[in-house]
Design an enzyme around this catalytic site. Structure first.
Site, PDB file in Angstrom:
ATOM      1  N   GLU A   1     -17.932 -32.328 -28.693  1.00 31.87           N
ATOM      2  CA  GLU A   1     -18.584 -32.516 -30.001  1.00 31.87           C
ATOM      3  C   GLU A   1     -19.309 -33.858 -30.059  1.00 31.87           C
ATOM      4  OE1 GLU A   1     -16.110 -31.635 -33.380  1.00 31.87           O
ATOM      5  OE2 GLU A   1     -17.633 -32.338 -34.809  1.00 31.87           O
ATOM      6  N   GLU A  49      -7.006 -31.541 -30.057  1.00 31.33           N
ATOM      7  CA  GLU A  49      -8.023 -32.589 -29.886  1.00 31.33           C
ATOM      8  C   GLU A  49      -7.523 -33.757 -29.055  1.00 31.33           C
ATOM      9  OE1 GLU A  49      -9.612 -33.942 -33.625  1.00 31.33           O
ATOM     10  OE2 GLU A  49     -10.215 -31.915 -34.231  1.00 31.33           O
ATOM     11  N   ASP A  55      -9.735 -26.302 -38.185  1.00 29.94           N
ATOM     12  CA  ASP A  55      -9.166 -27.065 -39.303  1.00 29.94           C
ATOM     13  C   ASP A  55     -10.270 -27.670 -40.170  1.00 29.94           C
ATOM     14  OD1 ASP A  55      -9.977 -29.061 -37.596  1.00 29.94           O
ATOM     15  OD2 ASP A  55      -8.022 -30.035 -37.432  1.00 29.94           O
ATOM     16  N   SER A  56     -11.538 -27.408 -39.805  1.00 29.43           N
ATOM     17  CA  SER A  56     -12.649 -27.742 -40.705  1.00 29.43           C
ATOM     18  C   SER A  56     -12.493 -26.996 -42.034  1.00 29.43           C
ATOM     19  CB  SER A  56     -13.993 -27.379 -40.060  1.00 29.43           C
ATOM     20  OG  SER A  56     -13.971 -26.063 -39.543  1.00 29.43           O
ATOM     21  N   LYS A  83      -6.252 -24.608 -30.009  1.00 30.12           N
ATOM     22  CA  LYS A  83      -7.125 -25.750 -29.701  1.00 30.12           C
ATOM     23  C   LYS A  83      -6.447 -27.026 -30.152  1.00 30.12           C
ATOM     24  CE  LYS A  83     -11.190 -26.726 -31.953  1.00 30.12           C
ATOM     25  NZ  LYS A  83     -10.935 -28.104 -32.422  1.00 30.12           N
ATOM     26  N   ASP A  89      -6.759 -23.501 -34.484  1.00 30.42           N
ATOM     27  CA  ASP A  89      -6.710 -24.963 -34.351  1.00 30.42           C
ATOM     28  C   ASP A  89      -5.315 -25.485 -34.673  1.00 30.42           C
ATOM     29  OD1 ASP A  89      -8.490 -26.921 -33.586  1.00 30.42           O
ATOM     30  OD2 ASP A  89      -9.653 -26.858 -35.440  1.00 30.42           O
TER      31      ASP A  89
HETATM   32  O1  KIV Z   1     -12.372 -27.377 -36.916  1.00 34.54           O
HETATM   33  C1  KIV Z   1     -13.470 -27.051 -36.455  1.00 34.54           C
HETATM   34  O2  KIV Z   1     -14.242 -26.308 -37.058  1.00 34.54           O
HETATM   35  C2  KIV Z   1     -13.850 -27.572 -35.157  1.00 34.54           C
HETATM   36  C3  KIV Z   1     -15.277 -27.384 -34.739  1.00 34.54           C
HETATM   37  C4  KIV Z   1     -16.100 -28.425 -35.363  1.00 34.54           C
HETATM   38  C5  KIV Z   1     -15.421 -27.357 -33.260  1.00 34.54           C
HETATM   39  O3  KIV Z   1     -13.056 -28.151 -34.481  1.00 34.54           O
END
Ligand code: KIV
Length: 291
Positions: A207, A140, A66-67, A138, A109
């Protein structure tokens, strides 16, 4: 027989056919790599072309992170990213990999708000990412998430957890800062990592955690492979945001990033240099890239 290639502005891509058969990356294969001490490489990608280039460069795991909210959409944090957007980008990545017969393991994500209400909501959101072609989702955080991880894993969904600096909750963490420096917070991270492994998480992103702590957590986990970002070189694998490692992010690169474009003439070579550096242990260098 040599593999035919196609030149693109991004480097050289393998052409659609014929390609030598490569085995798809799978959880057993990642476990084998860890068992023989081979580092796992992960890189973010958000579209078809970069995913194909990363795959051709030998990256084993592609994170549709989600970056993308920051690097593709220009948002100031990841918390504004929607599930619909994640599905769109996951589909694009998976189509790119299919086009080049890519073998990478795709992690999608779950964005902020898509798994926080209930385990059932998490299941519905995860199903959308799997329908889009992701192999793993993924999410968090620790503590309450262990129950959600167990629920998803019991229903056949591989899960990657994420501890330390969790960007979706950056506002409550008080900024992008190292986590687990004090004894009490390190204890919480150790405990949460164990709970997530017990719940069935097969991977764990750590992280911005001190190198010593992430090494300790890595050694304490047997079936869950740690993937570090700004967490030193003691983890089972490494991940970077693609725009950071290509030196094209809009801000200043964090201390833990190396610009892999330096000295390279193509994106594919830069990604291959990243893979090589992670595998031979020269990245990250704890003197330069860790806390
Ligand atoms: O969203 C993302 O790119 C991430 C990485 C920083 C691990 O969660």
């Amino acid at each position: 027989m040599t593999t035919p290639t196609t030149g693109t502005p991004y480097g050289t891509l393998p052409s659609a056919s014929p390609l030598p058969q490569r085995k798809p990356v799978s959880l057993p294969r990642l476990a084998e790599m860890r068992a023989r001490g081979e580092k796992i490489t992960m890189l973010t990608s958000y579209d078809a072309t970069f995913a194909a280039v990363a795959d051709a460069a030998g990256v084993e795991c592609i994170l549709v992170g989600d970056s993308l909210g920051m690097v593709c959409q220009g948002l100031s944090s990841t918390s504004g990213v929607t599930l619909e957007t994640m599905v769109y980008h996951t589909e694009s990545v998976v189509r790119g990999l299919l086009r080049v017969q890519g073998t990478a393991w795709v992690v999608g994500d779950l964005p902020f708000g898509s798994y926080h209400e209930s385990k059932e909501q998490a299941m519905r959101s995860a199903a959308q990412l799997l329908h889009a072609g992701a192999h793993m989702v993924k999410l968090e955080g620790g503590g309450w998430t262990a129950e959600t991880v167990r629920f998803l894993v019991e229903r056949g969904i591989p899960v990657c957890a994420h501890l330390g600096l969790t960007p979706q909750t950056v506002h409550s963490l008080g900024g992008y800062r190292v986590q687990g420096r004090e004894d009490a917070s390190a204890r919480v991270l150790r405990q949460q990592a164990k709970e997530l492994e017990d719940a069935g998480a097969a991977m764990l992103v750590l992280e911005m955690v001190p190198a010593g702590l992430s090494t300790e957590i890595t050694e304490s986990l047997k079936t869950c492979h740690t993937i570090g970002i700004g967490a030193g070189n003691g983890t089972a694998g490494q991940v970077l945001v693609m725009h950071d490692m290509l030196g094209i992010n809009l801000g200043k690169n964090p201390k833990f990033v190396r610009n892999f474009m330096e000295g390279q003439t193509s994106v594919r070579d830069a990604m291959a240099a990243y893979v090589k550096a992670v595998k031979d242990g020269s990245f990250p260098d704890n003197e330069k890239h860790a806390w």
